[in-house]
Structure formats: C-alpha cells, structure tokens
Write an enzyme that holds these catalytic residues in place. Structure first.
Site, short mmCIF file in Angstrom:
data_model
loop_
_atom_site.label_atom_id
_atom_site.label_comp_id
_atom_site.label_asym_id
_atom_site.label_seq_id
_atom_site.Cartn_x
_atom_site.Cartn_y
_atom_site.Cartn_z
N GLU A 110 103.77 -12.70 48.88
CA GLU A 110 102.62 -11.68 49.46
C GLU A 110 103.18 -10.51 50.14
OE1 GLU A 110 100.28 -14.14 52.21
OE2 GLU A 110 99.11 -14.96 50.32
N ARG A 122 90.34 -16.11 64.97
CA ARG A 122 89.08 -16.29 64.14
C ARG A 122 88.07 -16.96 65.08
NH1 ARG A 122 91.63 -18.06 58.39
NH2 ARG A 122 91.73 -16.25 57.49
N THR A 138 89.91 -21.26 58.43
CA THR A 138 89.21 -20.02 57.62
C THR A 138 87.72 -19.58 58.12
OG1 THR A 138 90.21 -20.92 55.71
CG2 THR A 138 88.53 -19.51 55.37
N ARG A 150 99.71 -18.76 61.45
CA ARG A 150 98.52 -19.42 60.94
C ARG A 150 97.79 -20.13 62.16
NH1 ARG A 150 96.01 -18.94 55.93
NH2 ARG A 150 95.59 -21.18 55.98
N HIS A 161 94.11 -11.88 57.59
CA HIS A 161 94.52 -13.01 56.54
C HIS A 161 95.92 -13.14 57.13
CE1 HIS A 161 96.41 -14.65 52.87
NE2 HIS A 161 97.56 -13.63 53.24
N LYS A 216 91.64 -7.17 57.83
CA LYS A 216 90.57 -6.90 57.11
C LYS A 216 89.57 -6.06 57.50
CE LYS A 216 90.80 -11.78 55.42
NZ LYS A 216 90.10 -12.72 54.84
N ASN A 265 86.53 -12.75 58.39
CA ASN A 265 87.24 -13.44 59.31
C ASN A 265 88.43 -12.79 59.79
OD1 ASN A 265 88.75 -13.67 56.98
ND2 ASN A 265 88.48 -16.01 56.86
N TYR A 320 93.89 -12.98 46.06
CA TYR A 320 92.89 -13.77 45.91
C TYR A 320 92.64 -14.60 44.54
CZ TYR A 320 91.59 -12.48 50.68
OH TYR A 320 91.90 -12.36 51.99
N PHE A 377 81.77 -16.85 45.49
CA PHE A 377 81.61 -15.77 46.28
C PHE A 377 82.58 -14.69 45.85
CE2 PHE A 377 84.30 -19.19 47.90
CZ PHE A 377 85.60 -18.57 48.23
N1 UDP Z 1 86.32 -16.87 51.84
C1 UDP Z 1 84.91 -16.79 51.59
N2 UDP Z 1 84.35 -17.96 51.30
C2 UDP Z 1 84.65 -19.04 51.48
C3 UDP Z 1 85.94 -19.32 51.43
C4 UDP Z 1 86.91 -18.14 51.53
O1 UDP Z 1 84.46 -15.51 51.47
O2 UDP Z 1 83.93 -19.92 51.10
C5 UDP Z 1 87.34 -15.74 51.94
C6 UDP Z 1 87.47 -15.60 53.49
O3 UDP Z 1 87.82 -14.27 53.71
C7 UDP Z 1 89.00 -16.13 53.32
C8 UDP Z 1 89.55 -15.76 51.88
O4 UDP Z 1 88.58 -15.85 51.14
O5 UDP Z 1 89.73 -15.88 54.38
C9 UDP Z 1 90.68 -16.58 51.36
O6 UDP Z 1 90.43 -17.76 51.50
P1 UDP Z 1 91.50 -19.19 51.90
O7 UDP Z 1 90.83 -20.52 51.38
O8 UDP Z 1 92.95 -18.63 51.31
O9 UDP Z 1 91.35 -19.05 53.37
P2 UDP Z 1 92.49 -18.60 54.29
O10 UDP Z 1 93.84 -18.58 53.68
O11 UDP Z 1 92.23 -17.13 54.50
O12 UDP Z 1 92.16 -19.11 55.70
MG MG Z 2 94.72 -18.60 51.89
#
Ligand code: UDP
Ligand code: MG
Length: 153
Positions: A126, A102, A91, A85, A115, A9, A112, A49, A57
């Site tokens: 994706e 992370r 996250t 992962r 992705h 990112k 973070n 997203y 957010f």
């Molecule tokens: N995100 C955020 N606030 C939150 C949760 C997620 O800004 O409370 C952002 C963060 O960058 C995250 C992305 O949205 O990586 C995608 O969210 P997801 O729940 O899919 O988490 P990930 O799969 O990236 O762990």
């Molecule tokens: Mg995700």
C-alpha cells in the site's frame, strides 16, 4: 520500526475531522514520514480494494471513495501496523469500541473515516502504491528517547 499507510477517507475531509484524528496519531507518539492529498482514480481504487471487487457494495464504496479527495499518511513506529489498527478500531463504525477512531467518529460500515494497513505485507504494497520513495522522509524525532525505552528501539 514499521511503517503503515493511513488514508483519511472523503468523510473525514467533508466532516472536518482530519486535524483532530491526525492529532490522535501524533499524541500516541507515532512519527509522520509521509503526507499528501489525492483524488483516488479508478485504477487506485480497483487495486486498493481488489479484495472487495465482487462484493455488492463495491460500486457504492468506489463512489464514496471518489466523492472527495483523500489525505494519505505514512506513519512509523515500533509495531506501527498493529498499533494503528488498534487505534482505528474494527471496520464498522457502529460496532467499533468507544475510544477508537471509528468508535468515536463513525456510525457507518462504509463511511468509517480512515483506512489503515492490516499487515506487513499489505503495508509494504500500500505504501508503494500511493507514495514514491522521494515522498517519504527519514529524520530524527527528538522525543524518541521518551516515547520508547532504550531496549525497545
Ligand atoms: N466496506 C463496506 N461495506 C462492508 C465492508 C467494508 O463498505 O460491508 C468498506 C469500508 O469502507 C471498509 C472498506 O470497505 O473500510 C475495506 O474493507 P475491509 O474489510 O478491508 O475493512 P478495513 O480493513 O477497512 O477495516
Ligand atoms: Mg482492509
């Protein structure tokens, strides 16, 4: 073998972390089969997203993801989706375990660093979203016999 999508990112690029984090995936033994740099447009962010589009957010997330280009990778390996992962961690950077990407590089729930696809279904979607077939490479990686045992591949 599975393939999974990783996005470095905009915080990774701004903080000069791309090489260091890419090194972690390589050292694990994973195979790089696609790599490119892109500025993610509105459509790509909206699709990628989609599951978050109604969250308060989301506008911040979109602004963050468009604040600089991203570097996108496709990584291949046995159980690559789960392996990646686990390397990435949960996250929110402030909750992620030390030793994960992370956990080691992020203090934020949004910025973070990377992705990673979370399932076979999402990795298929994706990868197709960001890479054309001709941008993905098949080749023999010479360490294969030492990265896996014969009954694992
Ligand atoms: N995100 C955020 N606030 C939150 C949760 C997620 O800004 O409370 C952002 C963060 O960058 C995250 C992305 O949205 O990586 C995608 O969210 P997801 O729940 O899919 O988490 P990930 O799969 O990236 O762990
Ligand atoms: Mg995700």
């Amino acid at each position: 073998m599975e393939r999974t999508l990783v996005i470095f990112k905009p915080d990774s690029l701004n903080r000069g972390l791309v090489g260091e984090i890419l090194h972690r995936f390589e050292r694990k033994g994973l195979k790089l089969v696609g790599l490119k740099m892109m500025h993610l447009n509105d459509d790509l962010i909206g699709e990628h997203y989609f599951h978050l589009k109604d969250k308060p957010f989301f506008p911040h997330l979109k602004r963050f993801m468009q604040s600089a280009p991203s570097v996108l990778l496709v990584i291949e390996g046995v159980n690559a989706i789960t392996v990646v992962r686990n390397l990435v961690g949960v996250t929110k950077g402030y909750e992620a375990e030390a030793g994960t990407i992370r956990g080691d590089y992020s203090l934020s729930g949004q910025c973070n660093v990377v992705h990673a696809s979370d399932s076979q279904v999402s990795s298929d979607i994706e990868i197709a979203r960001f890479f054309k077939d001709e941008e993905l490479f098949s080749y023999d990686k010479i360490d294969l016999d030492f990265v896996y045992s014969v009954d694992e591949i």
